[in-house]
Write a protein that holds these residues in place. Structure first.
Motif, PDB file in Angstrom:
ATOM      1  N   SER A 171      -4.457  17.312  -3.325  1.00 48.86           N
ATOM      2  CA  SER A 171      -4.144  17.664  -1.932  1.00 48.86           C
ATOM      3  C   SER A 171      -4.343  16.443  -1.044  1.00 48.86           C
ATOM      4  CB  SER A 171      -5.030  18.803  -1.449  1.00 48.86           C
ATOM      5  OG  SER A 171      -6.377  18.389  -1.396  1.00 48.86           O
ATOM      6  N   VAL A 172      -3.827  16.558   0.175  1.00 51.81           N
ATOM      7  CA  VAL A 172      -3.951  15.490   1.169  1.00 51.81           C
ATOM      8  C   VAL A 172      -4.453  16.115   2.462  1.00 51.81           C
ATOM      9  CG1 VAL A 172      -2.725  13.718   2.479  1.00 51.81           C
ATOM     10  CG2 VAL A 172      -2.022  14.221   0.139  1.00 51.81           C
ATOM     11  N   GLU A 173      -5.412  15.455   3.101  1.00 50.93           N
ATOM     12  CA  GLU A 173      -5.894  15.892   4.403  1.00 50.93           C
ATOM     13  C   GLU A 173      -5.659  14.756   5.394  1.00 50.93           C
ATOM     14  OE1 GLU A 173      -9.929  17.573   6.550  1.00 50.93           O
ATOM     15  OE2 GLU A 173      -9.990  16.964   4.474  1.00 50.93           O
ATOM     16  N   VAL A 174      -5.038  15.060   6.518  1.00 45.98           N
ATOM     17  CA  VAL A 174      -4.735  14.049   7.527  1.00 45.98           C
ATOM     18  C   VAL A 174      -5.642  14.273   8.731  1.00 45.98           C
ATOM     19  CG1 VAL A 174      -2.975  13.114   9.049  1.00 45.98           C
ATOM     20  CG2 VAL A 174      -2.355  13.859   6.750  1.00 45.98           C
ATOM     21  N   ILE A 175      -6.409  13.239   9.057  1.00 43.13           N
ATOM     22  CA  ILE A 175      -7.279  13.259  10.228  1.00 43.13           C
ATOM     23  C   ILE A 175      -6.887  12.057  11.073  1.00 43.13           C
ATOM     24  CG2 ILE A 175      -9.645  13.164  11.073  1.00 43.13           C
ATOM     25  CD1 ILE A 175     -10.507  14.247   8.343  1.00 43.13           C
ATOM     26  N   ARG A 176      -6.257  12.344  12.193  1.00 43.43           N
ATOM     27  CA  ARG A 176      -5.686  11.339  13.079  1.00 43.43           C
ATOM     28  C   ARG A 176      -4.740  10.441  12.301  1.00 43.43           C
ATOM     29  NH1 ARG A 176     -10.792   9.874  16.832  1.00 43.43           N
ATOM     30  NH2 ARG A 176     -11.001  11.929  17.789  1.00 43.43           N
ATOM     31  N   ASP A 177      -5.045   9.154  12.159  1.00 43.57           N
ATOM     32  CA  ASP A 177      -4.118   8.262  11.472  1.00 43.57           C
ATOM     33  C   ASP A 177      -4.605   7.866  10.080  1.00 43.57           C
ATOM     34  OD1 ASP A 177      -6.185   6.728  12.389  1.00 43.57           O
ATOM     35  OD2 ASP A 177      -4.935   5.046  13.007  1.00 43.57           O
ATOM     36  N   VAL A 178      -5.467   8.682   9.486  1.00 36.96           N
ATOM     37  CA  VAL A 178      -5.979   8.436   8.142  1.00 36.96           C
ATOM     38  C   VAL A 178      -5.624   9.617   7.239  1.00 36.96           C
ATOM     39  CG1 VAL A 178      -8.058   8.073   6.752  1.00 36.96           C
ATOM     40  CG2 VAL A 178      -7.875   7.019   9.003  1.00 36.96           C
ATOM     41  N   ALA A 179      -5.035   9.304   6.093  1.00 33.05           N
ATOM     42  CA  ALA A 179      -4.726  10.326   5.090  1.00 33.05           C
ATOM     43  C   ALA A 179      -5.759  10.222   3.976  1.00 33.05           C
ATOM     44  CB  ALA A 179      -3.328  10.124   4.531  1.00 33.05           C
ATOM     45  N   ILE A 180      -6.356  11.351   3.630  1.00 33.00           N
ATOM     46  CA  ILE A 180      -7.365  11.394   2.568  1.00 33.00           C
ATOM     47  C   ILE A 180      -6.733  12.114   1.375  1.00 33.00           C
ATOM     48  CG2 ILE A 180      -9.665  12.141   1.909  1.00 33.00           C
ATOM     49  CD1 ILE A 180     -10.272  12.260   4.967  1.00 33.00           C
ATOM     50  N   PHE A 181      -6.494  11.378   0.307  1.00 31.23           N
ATOM     51  CA  PHE A 181      -5.897  11.924  -0.901  1.00 31.23           C
ATOM     52  C   PHE A 181      -7.011  12.398  -1.826  1.00 31.23           C
ATOM     53  CE2 PHE A 181      -2.857   8.906   0.745  1.00 31.23           C
ATOM     54  CZ  PHE A 181      -1.663   9.580   0.628  1.00 31.23           C
ATOM     55  N   GLN A 182      -7.023  13.685  -2.160  1.00 34.26           N
ATOM     56  CA  GLN A 182      -8.041  14.278  -3.025  1.00 34.26           C
ATOM     57  C   GLN A 182      -7.482  14.345  -4.446  1.00 34.26           C
ATOM     58  OE1 GLN A 182     -11.115  15.625  -1.913  1.00 34.26           O
ATOM     59  NE2 GLN A 182     -11.688  16.013  -4.004  1.00 34.26           N
ATOM     60  N   TYR A 183      -8.166  13.704  -5.394  1.00 40.11           N
ATOM     61  CA  TYR A 183      -7.736  13.715  -6.792  1.00 40.11           C
ATOM     62  C   TYR A 183      -8.297  14.930  -7.521  1.00 40.11           C
ATOM     63  CZ  TYR A 183      -6.116   8.946  -6.183  1.00 40.11           C
ATOM     64  OH  TYR A 183      -5.453   7.833  -5.755  1.00 40.11           O
ATOM     65  N   ASN A 184      -7.757  15.205  -8.698  1.00 36.07           N
ATOM     66  CA  ASN A 184      -8.202  16.342  -9.506  1.00 36.07           C
ATOM     67  C   ASN A 184      -9.664  16.228  -9.911  1.00 36.07           C
ATOM     68  OD1 ASN A 184      -5.673  17.557  -9.457  1.00 36.07           O
ATOM     69  ND2 ASN A 184      -4.995  16.442 -11.268  1.00 36.07           N
ATOM     70  N   ASP A 185     -10.165  15.006 -10.118  1.00 41.02           N
ATOM     71  CA  ASP A 185     -11.545  14.822 -10.558  1.00 41.02           C
ATOM     72  C   ASP A 185     -12.546  14.763  -9.406  1.00 41.02           C
ATOM     73  OD1 ASP A 185     -10.868  12.375  -9.517  1.00 41.02           O
ATOM     74  OD2 ASP A 185     -11.408  11.216 -11.298  1.00 41.02           O
ATOM     75  N   GLY A 186     -12.079  14.931  -8.164  1.00 45.39           N
ATOM     76  CA  GLY A 186     -12.971  14.969  -7.016  1.00 45.39           C
ATOM     77  C   GLY A 186     -13.068  13.668  -6.237  1.00 45.39           C
ATOM     78  N   THR A 187     -12.537  12.574  -6.753  1.00 47.87           N
ATOM     79  CA  THR A 187     -12.566  11.321  -6.027  1.00 47.87           C
ATOM     80  C   THR A 187     -11.522  11.344  -4.903  1.00 47.87           C
ATOM     81  OG1 THR A 187     -11.026  10.295  -7.576  1.00 47.87           O
ATOM     82  CG2 THR A 187     -13.377  10.003  -8.006  1.00 47.87           C
ATOM     83  N   ARG A 188     -11.677  10.408  -3.968  1.00 50.81           N
ATOM     84  CA  ARG A 188     -10.800  10.384  -2.803  1.00 50.81           C
ATOM     85  C   ARG A 188     -10.275   8.978  -2.572  1.00 50.81           C
ATOM     86  NH1 ARG A 188     -13.905  14.070   1.661  1.00 50.81           N
ATOM     87  NH2 ARG A 188     -13.819  15.981   0.463  1.00 50.81           N
ATOM     88  N   LEU A 189      -9.081   8.914  -1.999  1.00 56.03           N
ATOM     89  CA  LEU A 189      -8.466   7.654  -1.590  1.00 56.03           C
ATOM     90  C   LEU A 189      -8.132   7.785  -0.108  1.00 56.03           C
ATOM     91  CD1 LEU A 189      -7.007   4.903  -2.204  1.00 56.03           C
ATOM     92  CD2 LEU A 189      -4.953   6.270  -2.578  1.00 56.03           C
ATOM     93  N   TYR A 190      -8.611   6.830   0.686  1.00 49.41           N
ATOM     94  CA  TYR A 190      -8.356   6.830   2.116  1.00 49.41           C
ATOM     95  C   TYR A 190      -7.232   5.834   2.398  1.00 49.41           C
ATOM     96  CZ  TYR A 190     -12.762   9.285   2.500  1.00 49.41           C
ATOM     97  OH  TYR A 190     -13.770  10.199   2.357  1.00 49.41           O
ATOM     98  N   LEU A 191      -6.222   6.288   3.145  1.00 50.74           N
ATOM     99  CA  LEU A 191      -5.058   5.449   3.430  1.00 50.74           C
ATOM    100  C   LEU A 191      -4.715   5.565   4.915  1.00 50.74           C
ATOM    101  CD1 LEU A 191      -2.757   3.729   2.129  1.00 50.74           C
ATOM    102  CD2 LEU A 191      -1.463   5.850   1.995  1.00 50.74           C
ATOM    103  N   GLU A 192      -4.632   4.429   5.570  1.00 46.02           N
ATOM    104  CA  GLU A 192      -4.251   4.419   6.985  1.00 46.02           C
ATOM    105  C   GLU A 192      -2.738   4.556   7.076  1.00 46.02           C
ATOM    106  OE1 GLU A 192      -4.680   1.640  10.963  1.00 46.02           O
ATOM    107  OE2 GLU A 192      -5.609   1.025   9.107  1.00 46.02           O
ATOM    108  N   VAL A 193      -2.265   5.520   7.849  1.00 47.73           N
ATOM    109  CA  VAL A 193      -0.834   5.820   7.895  1.00 47.73           C
ATOM    110  C   VAL A 193      -0.139   5.250   9.120  1.00 47.73           C
ATOM    111  CG1 VAL A 193      -1.004   7.866   6.479  1.00 47.73           C
ATOM    112  CG2 VAL A 193      -1.212   8.071   8.950  1.00 47.73           C
ATOM    113  N   SER A 194      -0.866   4.650  10.037  1.00 44.25           N
ATOM    114  CA  SER A 194      -0.204   4.129  11.238  1.00 44.25           C
ATOM    115  C   SER A 194       0.333   2.736  11.013  1.00 44.25           C
ATOM    116  CB  SER A 194      -1.168   4.113  12.417  1.00 44.25           C
ATOM    117  OG  SER A 194      -2.256   3.271  12.164  1.00 44.25           O
TER     118      SER A 194
END
Length: 72
Positions: free
Chosen positions: A49-72
């Motif tokens: 899943s992906v959660e978007v908070i303002r201009d940051v997208a947080i990608f949630q992996y199956n194993d519980g780790t996360r990747l933070y990506l700036e979308v602006s």
């Protein structure tokens, strides 16, 4: 609010904290930009899943780790 985004034939739910769809459009543009990045495309297969908070997208992996990506 929730929407679904499709990238490379995989659909993933995108959750927003606010009803601002501007960030959804920015996320689509960033994914189009990342389509040439082989490492990102390989990681996309494991995203739950992906959660978007303002201009940051947080990608949630199956194993519980996360990747933070700036979308602006």
């Amino acid at each position: 609010m929730m929407k679904v985004i499709t990238f490379k034939r995989k659909s993933v739910p995108v959750f927003f904290r606010s009803d601002n769809t501007q960030y959804y459009d920015q996320l689509n543009a960033k994914l189009a930009e990342m389509s040439n990045n082989f490492d990102f495309r390989k990681r996309w297969k494991r995203i739950k899943s992906v959660e978007v908070i303002r201009d940051v997208a947080i990608f949630q992996y199956n194993d519980g780790t996360r990747l933070y990506l700036e979308v602006s």
